[in-house]
Design a protein around this motif. Sequence first.
Motif, PDB file in Angstrom:
ATOM      1  N   ALA A  13       0.823  -1.207   0.000  1.00 51.25           N
ATOM      2  CA  ALA A  13       0.000   0.000   0.000  1.00 51.25           C
ATOM      3  C   ALA A  13       0.860   1.261   0.000  1.00 51.25           C
ATOM      4  CB  ALA A  13      -0.935  -0.001   1.207  1.00 51.25           C
ATOM      5  N   VAL A  14       1.936   1.257   0.787  1.00 56.15           N
ATOM      6  CA  VAL A  14       2.841   2.412   0.808  1.00 56.15           C
ATOM      7  C   VAL A  14       3.543   2.564  -0.540  1.00 56.15           C
ATOM      8  CG1 VAL A  14       4.968   3.307   1.847  1.00 56.15           C
ATOM      9  CG2 VAL A  14       3.156   2.403   3.307  1.00 56.15           C
ATOM     10  N   ALA A  15       3.989   1.459  -1.119  1.00 58.35           N
ATOM     11  CA  ALA A  15       4.644   1.506  -2.431  1.00 58.35           C
ATOM     12  C   ALA A  15       3.674   2.004  -3.501  1.00 58.35           C
ATOM     13  CB  ALA A  15       5.189   0.128  -2.795  1.00 58.35           C
ATOM     14  N   LEU A  16       2.416   1.597  -3.422  1.00 57.80           N
ATOM     15  CA  LEU A  16       1.415   2.052  -4.376  1.00 57.80           C
ATOM     16  C   LEU A  16       1.167   3.550  -4.230  1.00 57.80           C
ATOM     17  CD1 LEU A  16      -0.712   1.428  -6.537  1.00 57.80           C
ATOM     18  CD2 LEU A  16      -2.291   0.861  -4.693  1.00 57.80           C
ATOM     19  N   GLY A  17       1.102   4.016  -3.008  1.00 56.74           N
ATOM     20  CA  GLY A  17       0.937   5.453  -2.781  1.00 56.74           C
ATOM     21  C   GLY A  17       2.093   6.260  -3.346  1.00 56.74           C
ATOM     22  N   VAL A  59      -2.849  -4.785  -8.450  1.00 57.50           N
ATOM     23  CA  VAL A  59      -3.244  -6.190  -8.514  1.00 57.50           C
ATOM     24  C   VAL A  59      -2.736  -6.945  -7.280  1.00 57.50           C
ATOM     25  CG1 VAL A  59      -2.932  -8.339  -9.808  1.00 57.50           C
ATOM     26  CG2 VAL A  59      -3.429  -6.216 -11.020  1.00 57.50           C
ATOM     27  N   LEU A  60      -1.485  -6.683  -6.894  1.00 58.95           N
ATOM     28  CA  LEU A  60      -0.929  -7.330  -5.695  1.00 58.95           C
ATOM     29  C   LEU A  60      -1.710  -6.962  -4.442  1.00 58.95           C
ATOM     30  CD1 LEU A  60       2.953  -7.179  -5.943  1.00 58.95           C
ATOM     31  CD2 LEU A  60       1.586  -9.135  -5.331  1.00 58.95           C
ATOM     32  N   LEU A  61      -2.065  -5.694  -4.311  1.00 63.17           N
ATOM     33  CA  LEU A  61      -2.802  -5.256  -3.128  1.00 63.17           C
ATOM     34  C   LEU A  61      -4.176  -5.924  -3.056  1.00 63.17           C
ATOM     35  CD1 LEU A  61      -2.699  -3.381  -0.657  1.00 63.17           C
ATOM     36  CD2 LEU A  61      -3.809  -1.646  -2.058  1.00 63.17           C
ATOM     37  N   VAL A  62      -4.838  -6.041  -4.187  1.00 65.36           N
ATOM     38  CA  VAL A  62      -6.149  -6.702  -4.208  1.00 65.36           C
ATOM     39  C   VAL A  62      -6.007  -8.182  -3.857  1.00 65.36           C
ATOM     40  CG1 VAL A  62      -8.045  -7.412  -5.725  1.00 65.36           C
ATOM     41  CG2 VAL A  62      -7.211  -5.064  -5.783  1.00 65.36           C
ATOM     42  N   LEU A  63      -5.014  -8.843  -4.437  1.00 64.27           N
ATOM     43  CA  LEU A  63      -4.823 -10.268  -4.151  1.00 64.27           C
ATOM     44  C   LEU A  63      -4.475 -10.514  -2.680  1.00 64.27           C
ATOM     45  CD1 LEU A  63      -2.884 -11.450  -7.322  1.00 64.27           C
ATOM     46  CD2 LEU A  63      -5.260 -11.909  -6.703  1.00 64.27           C
ATOM     47  N   ILE A  64      -3.597  -9.691  -2.128  1.00 64.32           N
ATOM     48  CA  ILE A  64      -3.240  -9.848  -0.713  1.00 64.32           C
ATOM     49  C   ILE A  64      -4.449  -9.578   0.174  1.00 64.32           C
ATOM     50  CG2 ILE A  64      -1.831  -8.911   1.164  1.00 64.32           C
ATOM     51  CD1 ILE A  64       0.405  -8.487  -0.888  1.00 64.32           C
ATOM     52  N   SER A  65      -5.242  -8.572  -0.188  1.00 66.28           N
ATOM     53  CA  SER A  65      -6.431  -8.268   0.619  1.00 66.28           C
ATOM     54  C   SER A  65      -7.435  -9.411   0.602  1.00 66.28           C
ATOM     55  CB  SER A  65      -7.101  -6.993   0.091  1.00 66.28           C
ATOM     56  OG  SER A  65      -6.234  -5.894   0.194  1.00 66.28           O
TER      57      SER A  65
END
Length: 72
Positions: A13-17, A59-65
């Motif tokens: 999430a921090v990397a995405l921000g 995509v990674l954030l959604v999959l991890i969530s």
Amino acid sequence: MLTFLLIAQIIVAVALGLASLLQVRGGGLGGIFGQADTVFRTKRGIEKTLFQMTIILVVLLVLISIWVLLVV
């Protein structure tokens, strides 16, 4: 396992921000250095890489969530 997933979620999430904040709206990175924004051009180099990295991070954030929801 849950702790690892939550830490991974925070890091992504921090990397995405950061990736989304680094993208300049409209003109690309050339606008930072005074390049004219009136000409349409494609993303190249670091702009394209940053754009693709943003998509991968989403995509990674959604999959991890989803994974966190399944574990809990």
